[in-house]
Design an enzyme around this catalytic site. Structure first.
Site, PDB file in Angstrom:
ATOM      1  N   LYS A 115     -14.256  -3.041   1.521  1.00  0.00           N
ATOM      2  CA  LYS A 115     -15.544  -2.797   0.863  1.00  0.00           C
ATOM      3  C   LYS A 115     -15.509  -3.283  -0.592  1.00  0.00           C
ATOM      4  O   LYS A 115     -16.456  -3.894  -1.075  1.00  0.00           O
ATOM      5  CB  LYS A 115     -15.870  -1.304   0.914  1.00  0.00           C
ATOM      6  CG  LYS A 115     -17.106  -0.895   0.136  1.00  0.00           C
ATOM      7  CD  LYS A 115     -17.303   0.612   0.166  1.00  0.00           C
ATOM      8  CE  LYS A 115     -18.472   1.040  -0.702  1.00  0.00           C
ATOM      9  NZ  LYS A 115     -18.679   2.505  -0.675  1.00  0.00           N
ATOM     10  N   THR A 137      -7.042  11.405   6.864  1.00  0.00           N
ATOM     11  CA  THR A 137      -5.714  11.690   7.433  1.00  0.00           C
ATOM     12  C   THR A 137      -5.790  12.802   8.466  1.00  0.00           C
ATOM     13  O   THR A 137      -5.190  12.705   9.551  1.00  0.00           O
ATOM     14  CB  THR A 137      -4.712  12.048   6.324  1.00  0.00           C
ATOM     15  OG1 THR A 137      -4.759  11.052   5.304  1.00  0.00           O
ATOM     16  CG2 THR A 137      -3.297  12.116   6.880  1.00  0.00           C
ATOM     17  N   SER A 165     -21.327  -2.357   0.803  1.00  0.00           N
ATOM     18  CA  SER A 165     -21.020  -1.195   1.639  1.00  0.00           C
ATOM     19  C   SER A 165     -21.185  -1.540   3.117  1.00  0.00           C
ATOM     20  O   SER A 165     -22.044  -2.347   3.479  1.00  0.00           O
ATOM     21  CB  SER A 165     -21.949  -0.033   1.294  1.00  0.00           C
ATOM     22  OG  SER A 165     -21.797   0.361  -0.045  1.00  0.00           O
ATOM     23  N   ASN A 191      -5.036  19.206   2.397  1.00  0.00           N
ATOM     24  CA  ASN A 191      -6.072  18.267   2.827  1.00  0.00           C
ATOM     25  C   ASN A 191      -5.922  17.883   4.299  1.00  0.00           C
ATOM     26  O   ASN A 191      -6.897  17.887   5.056  1.00  0.00           O
ATOM     27  CB  ASN A 191      -6.023  17.015   1.947  1.00  0.00           C
ATOM     28  CG  ASN A 191      -7.078  16.004   2.331  1.00  0.00           C
ATOM     29  OD1 ASN A 191      -8.263  16.296   2.330  1.00  0.00           O
ATOM     30  ND2 ASN A 191      -6.649  14.807   2.688  1.00  0.00           N
ATOM     31  N   LYS A 213       0.842  -1.201   0.000  1.00  0.00           N
ATOM     32  CA  LYS A 213       0.000   0.000   0.000  1.00  0.00           C
ATOM     33  C   LYS A 213       0.868   1.239   0.000  1.00  0.00           C
ATOM     34  O   LYS A 213       1.835   1.321   0.752  1.00  0.00           O
ATOM     35  CB  LYS A 213      -0.888   0.012   1.253  1.00  0.00           C
ATOM     36  CG  LYS A 213      -2.008   1.022   1.164  1.00  0.00           C
ATOM     37  CD  LYS A 213      -3.152   0.450   0.380  1.00  0.00           C
ATOM     38  CE  LYS A 213      -4.246   1.458   0.125  1.00  0.00           C
ATOM     39  NZ  LYS A 213      -3.913   2.427  -0.913  1.00  0.00           N
ATOM     40  N   LYS A 245       5.360   3.010  -2.486  1.00  0.00           N
ATOM     41  CA  LYS A 245       5.121   4.424  -2.790  1.00  0.00           C
ATOM     42  C   LYS A 245       5.445   4.662  -4.257  1.00  0.00           C
ATOM     43  O   LYS A 245       6.281   3.968  -4.845  1.00  0.00           O
ATOM     44  CB  LYS A 245       5.999   5.340  -1.926  1.00  0.00           C
ATOM     45  CG  LYS A 245       5.403   6.718  -1.736  1.00  0.00           C
ATOM     46  CD  LYS A 245       4.204   6.702  -0.808  1.00  0.00           C
ATOM     47  CE  LYS A 245       3.677   8.103  -0.549  1.00  0.00           C
ATOM     48  NZ  LYS A 245       2.610   8.114   0.466  1.00  0.00           N
ATOM     49  N   LYS A 271       4.136   2.548   8.916  1.00  0.00           N
ATOM     50  CA  LYS A 271       2.840   3.149   9.210  1.00  0.00           C
ATOM     51  C   LYS A 271       1.748   2.082   9.286  1.00  0.00           C
ATOM     52  O   LYS A 271       0.930   2.070  10.209  1.00  0.00           O
ATOM     53  CB  LYS A 271       2.518   4.171   8.115  1.00  0.00           C
ATOM     54  CG  LYS A 271       1.455   5.187   8.467  1.00  0.00           C
ATOM     55  CD  LYS A 271       1.205   6.127   7.296  1.00  0.00           C
ATOM     56  CE  LYS A 271       2.432   6.945   6.958  1.00  0.00           C
ATOM     57  NZ  LYS A 271       2.145   7.910   5.868  1.00  0.00           N
TER      58      LYS A 271
END
Length: 528
Positions: free
Chosen positions: A419, A247, A425, A286, A122, A158, A146
């Protein structure tokens, strides 16, 4: 469901700490005093520094193999550490795009895979003019740590494309995104079971929708889980409610775990709670923007914000909802006096909580001595250099590290991934049933009391009403994120106390993550 994910948190087979001397590699030894160290080397230094604390504990944990000699246990640990501290692979790709001007431009992109102890990997994709191999590699290291820190079962990766997205039209950005996607897919670098990207600096839901669409129409047209190729998508294209603010929300929840703790506030001489605490935010994108929308209702005051093009300041506290207008339109906030200029740098102004939410290496040895705050919550990736980190510890400034403060996004990305692969959902199948169960329980209690000649009406109080109504996807995601951050912060606190690390929360967080990565690697039965 979420509690099942974290039920193993307190069952790690580690005993009383025993210190061994872990050697920090030569190529990162100078990072501790460097003014502007390479980003990847900086993250590796933090990792090796934590291994100096954790290595003895890892060796002790292998005593569960009673037939192993001490030498074999040490060798096993060192071999796993080699894998933990190495990049599995990193790729650089170059491809042409046709600009609106009719000219061709050669674009450079990267994707790094750090740790393959869990799949899929990820990591975000950033579009920035300073993206390079070193930065992507360092961010991949951080993603592994993380994910482990917040108990999310992903490895770390990344990616990035070296462009300034402001200099390209929407059509050109779409061409770049789709071509970058195809180049990675051709090399089997990304996929729902391989590596799942997400938004990062310079990218958003839009770019993730383009990537998902490109995959579904090419390599993934037969893949039932094709929607899980990325997270951070628009809700109407398989995204999840709560991901955009995740975040910033996670940063707030992480701060809350320490600000509301008397033990930790006594350590730095502050009262518990957010009430009347002054906050400065560096970077109002953000993360910073959404963190403010949670911090202000909790009672804190935003007294300063630093953007790339300047800063704004109001002594009476700034309403983040008005700041959203500033952020969008870059104009004076309606209802507030014209922004006052700071005498000096914003990061050096007095405050209780400082939130660096922009880029890496903004707190260095040069300004660490003059920063006037009690708490730093690292909303950005790697905002503090090792030299600065040492100074801040000596000054008793509590630094809550990026691998937990910045982890809200990857936690909610995991919920989105679930999901997508479950194809339903959250709350869709259980919403009305859960509410009916609670209603019937209350009615059953009321009927039983009436049978005993006690005629009372039982009504749910506000908290129970909230639980009954908390069944939408957004509510479930917010609840799950709270559980993730509480669990991670509790583990970090316990690790800091157990190893007598005092206010060195960064090392505590790294050790907490290392223990779980090690267990994953060692438990795979690797032939070392």
């Amino acid at each position: 469901m979420f509690r099942k994910i974290f039920k193993h948190v307190k069952k790690l087979p580690f005993s009383t700490p025993k210190r061994y001397v872990h050697e920090i590699p030569e190529h990162v030894k100078d990072v501790e005093t460097a003014g502007n160290p390479p980003f990847s080397a900086m993250v590796q230094y933090y990792l090796h520094r934590a291994l100096q604390v954790a290595e003895g504990d890892l060796i002790e944990s292998l005593k569960r193999h009673p037939r192993w000699s001490e030498e074999k246990r040490k060798k096993r640990v060192k071999d796993v550490i080699k894998m933990m501290t190495s990049i599995a692979n990193i790729i650089e790709i170059n491809f042409p795009i046709l600009r609106n001007s009719g000219e061709y431009e050669l674009i450079t992109g990267y994707r790094a895979h750090h740790c393959l102890h869990k799949l899929p990997l990820k990591g975000g994709i950033r579009f920035a003019s300073d993206v390079d191999r070193d930065e992507v590699q360092g961010l991949a290291y951080l993603m592994t740590l993380k994910c482990a820190c917040v108990n999310v079962p992903f490895g770390g990766s990344k990616g990035g494309v070296r462009i300034d997205p402001k200099k390209y039209s929407s059509k050109e950005l779409q061409s770049i995104t789709r071509r970058y996607t195809i180049e990675l897919l051709k090399r089997n670098i990304i996929g729902p079971g391989i590596d799942v990207p997400a938004p990062d600096m310079g990218t958003s839901q839009r770019e993730m929708a383009w990537i998902a669409d490109e995959y579904m129409k090419t390599f993934g047209y037969k893949d039932i889980n094709s929607m899980a190729i990325v997270t951070g998508k628009p809700v109407f294209q398989g995204g999840i409610r709560g991901r955009i603010e995740a975040t910033g929300h996670g940063l707030f929840k992480c701060l809350e775990q320490f600000v509301e703790s008397k033990e930790w506030m006594d350590l730095i001489g502050l009262k518990t709670g957010f009430a009347d605490k002054n906050v400065i935010v560096q970077g109002f994108g953000n993360v910073g923007q959404h963190a403010c929308t949670y911090i202000v209702p909790a009672g804190a005051k935003i007294i300063g914000i630093k953007e790339i093009d300047g800063s704004i300041f109001n002594k009476d506290g700034i309403d983040p909802f008005d700041l959203q207008d500033y952020y969008t339109h870059k104009k004076t906030i309606v209802g507030y006096p014209k922004a006052e200029a700071f005498q000096g740098e914003l990061l050096e102004e007095p405050c209780d909580i400082l939130l660096p939410c922009a880029k890496e290496k903004v707190i260095t040895a040069e300004n660490a001595c003059t920063i006037q705050t009690k708490i730093i919550g690292e909303g950005a990736n790697g905002p503090t250099t090792p030299a600065a980190d040492k100074i801040l510890q000596e000054r008793n400034i509590l630094v809550i590290p990026d691998i937990v403060c910045n982890a809200g996004g990857v936690a909610v990305s995991y919920f989105e991934y679930l999901k997508n692969i479950n194809h339903v959902s959250f709350g869709k199948l259980t919403k009305h049933r859960d509410k009916e169960v609670i209603t019937h329980i209350l009615k059953s209690i009321q009927d039983s009391l009436k049978g005993a000649n006690i005629d009372v009406e039982i009504n749910p109080h506000d908290d129970l009403n909230y639980i009954m109504e908390c069944s939408t996807e957004a509510d479930i995601v917010a609840s799950g994120l709270s559980l993730v951050m509480e669990s991670a912060c509790r583990g970090i606190k316990e690790t800091a106390n157990r190893f007598a690390l005092c206010n060195d929360l960064r090392t505590a967080a790294y050790v907490w993550a290392i223990q779980k990565i090690f267990l994953s690697f060692e438990g795979q039965g690797l032939s070392l």
